[in-house]
Structures are given as structure tokens and as C-alpha cells.
Design an enzyme around this catalytic site. Structure first.
Site, PDB file in Angstrom:
ATOM      1  N   GLU A  89       0.842  -1.207   0.000  1.00 15.93           N
ATOM      2  CA  GLU A  89       0.000   0.000   0.000  1.00 15.93           C
ATOM      3  C   GLU A  89       0.872   1.250   0.000  1.00 15.93           C
ATOM      4  O   GLU A  89       0.612   2.212  -0.739  1.00 15.93           O
ATOM      5  CB  GLU A  89      -0.922  -0.015   1.221  1.00 15.93           C
ATOM      6  N   GLU A 166       6.602   3.226  11.962  1.00 15.39           N
ATOM      7  CA  GLU A 166       5.156   3.218  12.187  1.00 15.39           C
ATOM      8  C   GLU A 166       4.779   2.102  13.152  1.00 15.39           C
ATOM      9  O   GLU A 166       3.983   2.290  14.071  1.00 15.39           O
ATOM     10  CB  GLU A 166       4.452   3.027  10.847  1.00 15.39           C
TER      11      GLU A 166
END
Length: 482
Positions: A89, A166
Site C-alpha cells: 500500500e 510506524e
């Protein structure tokens, strides 16, 4: 709370394209009857290469939302290669045969739009919200990267470090999120729901550019995707553009999806996590039946519906049962408590009870209080008035969600990607009206014993000197947005 175009040369001069509108001649070859329609006016079409198109006209404002949904998520990954769906993604923003890294986002911004993407266990989604007159432009941009995503190895390695950070910020350094990751891993043994959406850190460390490219080639094919457009548009015009732009992409076979059925659980499981935190946290995951059909219901489908209603009875509104019984009054046990039934999805379903102990209370106190609330429903049932309130609030929230174009597109896309009819929300509302107090009491008796339960407990440790506690992250690892 979470998914190609044809002419690369067209993209090279996308900035020079004239503005398009919802009117104009429609090529006869593009005209087609929808394969499905809804009362709200949504229409579903099948493009010539197997990609699906869903169009929801809404002429209240001159804007439109385009969403591309790909039926691939973390549940399609294998051991040693977790996190690929989410990593890919990110890489979809890093270039195509005609666009360099970051150029996609810059072009959408120049068109007056905004965009983002998300990955979940079940699917990946990409979206843009733009002036309706620029819809064809973003269709070309999205189709180009869907069909021609490419990037240098060095770009991959840089972005991989972003994804690792992240993970550190959203999971490793967030005690509740880290606990939920371990709880999911203990709850699911055979199902790929065992894996976190962001991936295990060891897999991220060993991930290679070719891993992402191979994943892309496997799953990013027209027959595994649906385009959803909602807004100030004409369905037949959108269909004509979609056939022109997306329909010419070559079709390809999908890999075989082998069943990975979760074995029956035969005893209570427990996991605990020690981490620097100010408060403890308790999460109880019960295995329950998922919703398989919205027509010709089987007994397990009716149970799934009743469990959904039970979750709303417990915590579906301010002052619901868990609020009244656990968080209010001088003898309160918890600072917060909640219930959630995850009955839709491509994998197994769970019913979650969570709570944060109040001052002077232990995790064990909260666990017992949560289970006592369900036991009270099993013993005493619920009133017709209580169910009426839950159903009315459910109907209102469903209707209010339709005020947003993004909400409409999200509903239509998530219904398609999970194999549900486009009007699943309306069907669900109708079915919920038939859930009776006896149904809710029956499932409270049937599904909340020890054998299908996994308990996760956060055991707070002293914060490092001078450190401040982080705000709690979202509880479950249901999805990651770029």
C-alpha cells in the site's frame, strides 16, 4: 477505526487534460445493464476484464469520491512474509511507468483533491475525493498505478524504514496495542488473523523489494478489485470511462486461496504483557459464529445477529449496561468498559469485552465484572424497550453515515470486498428488527463460557524517570492507514 491504466502516455500529459463533466455522449459499446442495484440508486457493473464497478449518484454537491478496493490484506500473507499487504500500500504511492515517487499525490492535490489509503486484515483500499469535473483525471491516475506500479529498490528500502517506525510508534510503544497484538496471536492459531496487519518486526527486517513486487503481481489484478464512485456523477458516463480506462487492463488468474480454518478451542487461554503504563487493561476475546448470509439465514447467522445486538446492549450508547454497571456509582470497578462483536469479515469472528480498572481495582476485578454483566443478560434477559432503543440508534447512525460521500463509498466497497450484497446495511437493519429479547438472552447463555475465551491483561510497569505516558492507541489491530 483500516485497496492501470492503459495508456501511460495519457498520464504523461494528465495535467493538460481538459476538465470533464457528468454530461456528454456515451459510447454505445460502454452502455450496459447493471448486475445489481439498490434502493439508494447504487448500480454495480462488471467490466470486460472482470473488474467490478459500483456507482452511487449523489447530486447534493459538485464533488465525487473514487475508491479502488483490492480483496487482499494481511490474511493473504504467509509466515515469514507478514506486512506485505501494508508495505505494498505504501509503495503504490512511489511511482509507475510514467510517474515518479510522490507524483501521484502531487497531481491529485493539483486537481483540487485529497487522497489516502488503508490496509486491513481483509482488504486494501485507495481513495481520492475531488471536484466531480476531475473524476476522469483521477481515474486515469489510479488505473495507471494499479496496472504499472514500479519503483527503485532504494525507494523501497527508505519506505520500509518508515513502516518499521510506524510499527514502533503504533504498536511496540503503545502498551494496549501491543497487548491486542498478542491477544490476536493467541486467539487465532491456524487463521492468518494471527498476524498483525503491519507485520511482525522480524519479517519487516528481512523483507526484500522482490517480495513486494511478487505480492503485487499475484493480487493486483482486475478480477480481484472493484472501483467505487460516489457523488455528482451519471452512472452510464462513469461506466463508459471505467471501461475505457480500467476495462482495457489485461486480466490475470488469481492464486488459489486455500482454506485456513481455525480449529475448535477447547479451553481458556491467557496472555499477559508487562509494559510501562499508568493503567492496567483487560481484553476478553470470545470465539463466536460470523455472519455468512444476509438472506435465507441459518441458525448461526441468527446467532451472529443476536450477538451484534448484545454488543450494542452492553455498550452501544452512553449509559448502556457496561457504563451503568461498571463505571458509575461509588462502587465502580472500571474507568471505561466496552463490548464489540466482529461478525463480518473473511476470517473468524470474535466478541470482545474490554475494560480499564478504576483506582483501587485489579484487572481480575474488571474481568469478573465484565463477565458478570453478560451473565446477568443470560440469567435475566433484556427488555423490549432496551432493544427498541438499540435498534433506533442503529438505524439513526446508519442513516447519518449516508450524509457523507466517503461514508457511502466506504459502505459500498466494504460490502463488495467481503462478499456481501451492496445493500447489506439496509438488509442488516431489517434483520435486526426481528431479533427478540429471547434471542439475545440465548446467545448470552451459549457463547460466553471458558472454552472459547482468550484473556489478555496489560500489567503496568513503572514509567522510566521523566517519561510521560502515551495516549492509548486503538485497541484492536483491525487496520492501518498510510
Amino acid at each position: 477505526m483500516k485497496h492501470a491504466l492503459l495508456f501511460c502516455g495519457v498520464l504523461a500529459c494528465a495535467g493538460a487534460l481538459a476538465q470533464t463533466s457528468g454530461t456528454g455522449a456515451i459510447p454505445a459499446a460502454a452502455a450496459s445493464e447493471p448486475v445489481a442495484t439498490t434502493a439508494s440508486g447504487a448500480q454495480q457493473f462488471a467490466l470486460s476484464n472482470g473488474m467490478q464497478l459500483v456507482v452511487q449518484p449523489d447530486h447534493r454537491a459538485p464533488t465525487a469520491v473514487q475508491m479502488l478496493w483490492v480483496r487482499v490484506g494481511s490474511m493473504d500473507e504467509v509466515n515469514g512474509r507478514t506486512g506485505l499487504a501494508h508495505m505494498l500500500e505504501h509503495m503504490m504511492f512511489k511511482g509507475s511507468a510514467s510517474l515518479g515517487p510522490g507524483e501521484f499525490s502531487r497531481r491529485v492535490a493539483r486537481l483540487g483533491g485529497r487522497e489516502n489509503a488503508f490496509t486491513t486484515r481483509d482488504y486494501t483500499g485507495y481513495f481520492q475525493q475531488i471536484p466531480a469535473g476531475r473524476l476522469k483525471d483521477v481515474m486515469q491516475l489510479e488505473a495507471d498505478r494499479f496496472a504499472h506500479n514500479q519503483w527503485p529498490d532504494e525507494e523501497f528500502r527508505k519506505e520500509l524504514e518508515v513502516v518499521k517506525e510506524e510499527r514502533r510508534m503504533r504498536t511496540d510503544d503503545q502498551p494496549r496495542a501491543a497487548l491486542m497484538e498478542q491477544l490476536n496471536a493467541a486467539t487465532f492459531m491456524a487463521s492468518p488473523y494471527h498476524h498483525p496487519v503491519v507485520g511482525w518486526m522480524s519479517d519487516l527486517h528481512s523483507m526484500q523489494p522482490e517480495d513486494a513486487r511478487a505480492f503485487y503481481r499475484q493480487w493486483y489484478v482486475p478480477g480481484n478489485a472493484a472501483l467505487v464512485v460516489a457523488g455528482d456523477v451519471q452512472p452510464q458516463q462513469v461506466l463508459a470511462w471505467a471501461e475505457e480506462i480500467y476495462g482495457k487492463l489485461p486480466s490475470a488468474a488469481l492464486p488459489e486461496r486455500k482454506p485456513q480454518t481455525e480449529p475448535e478451542q477447547r479451553g481458556l487461554r491467557r496472555v499477559s504483557l508487562k509494559a510501562p503504563a499508568e493503567q492496567a487493561y483487560v481484553a476478553l476475546a470470545f470465539r463466536i459464529p460470523g455472519m455468512q448470509r444476509l438472506a435465507q439465514l441459518q441458525p448461526e447467522d441468527k446467532d451472529a445477529l443476536s450477538l451484534l445486538v448484545l454488543s450494542a446492549v452492553l455498550s452501544g450508547y452512553d449509559g448502556a449496561r457496561l457504563d451503568r454497571e461498571l463505571t458509575q456509582g461509588p462502587q465502580r470497578v472500571a474507568d471505561s468498559a466496552a463490548a464489540h462483536a466482529s461478525i463480518f469479515g473473511r476470517g473468524p469472528a470474535t466478541f470482545m469485552l474490554t475494560g480499564v480498572p478504576a483506582s483501587g481495582q485489579s484487572p481480575e476485578d474488571v474481568e469478573q465484572a465484565l463477565r458478570a454483566s453478560v451473565a446477568r443478560v443470560a440469567r435475566e434477559g433484556v427488555s423490549a424497550q432496551e432493544l427498541a432503543r438499540v435498534k433506533a440508534q442503529w438505524a439513526a447512525s446508519t442513516i447519518y453515515a449516508r450524509d457523507s460521500l466517503m461514508g457511502q463509498a466506504m459502505d459500498l466497497g466494504s460490502n463488495w470486498v467481503q462478499g456481501l450484497p451492496l445493500d447489506a446495511d439496509d438488509r442488516l437493519l431489517a434483520l435486526l428488527q426481528d431479533v427478540a429479547p429471547a434471542d439475545v438472552q440465548a446467545v448470552a447463555r451459549r457463547y460466553f463460557g471458558d472454552d472459547q475465551l482468550t484473556v489478555g491483561t496489560l500489567l503496568p510497569q513503572a514509567l522510566p524517570e521523566g517519561a510521560k505516558a502515551r495516549a492509548p492507541a486503538a485497541g484492536a489491530d483491525d487496520g492501518v492507514m498510510r
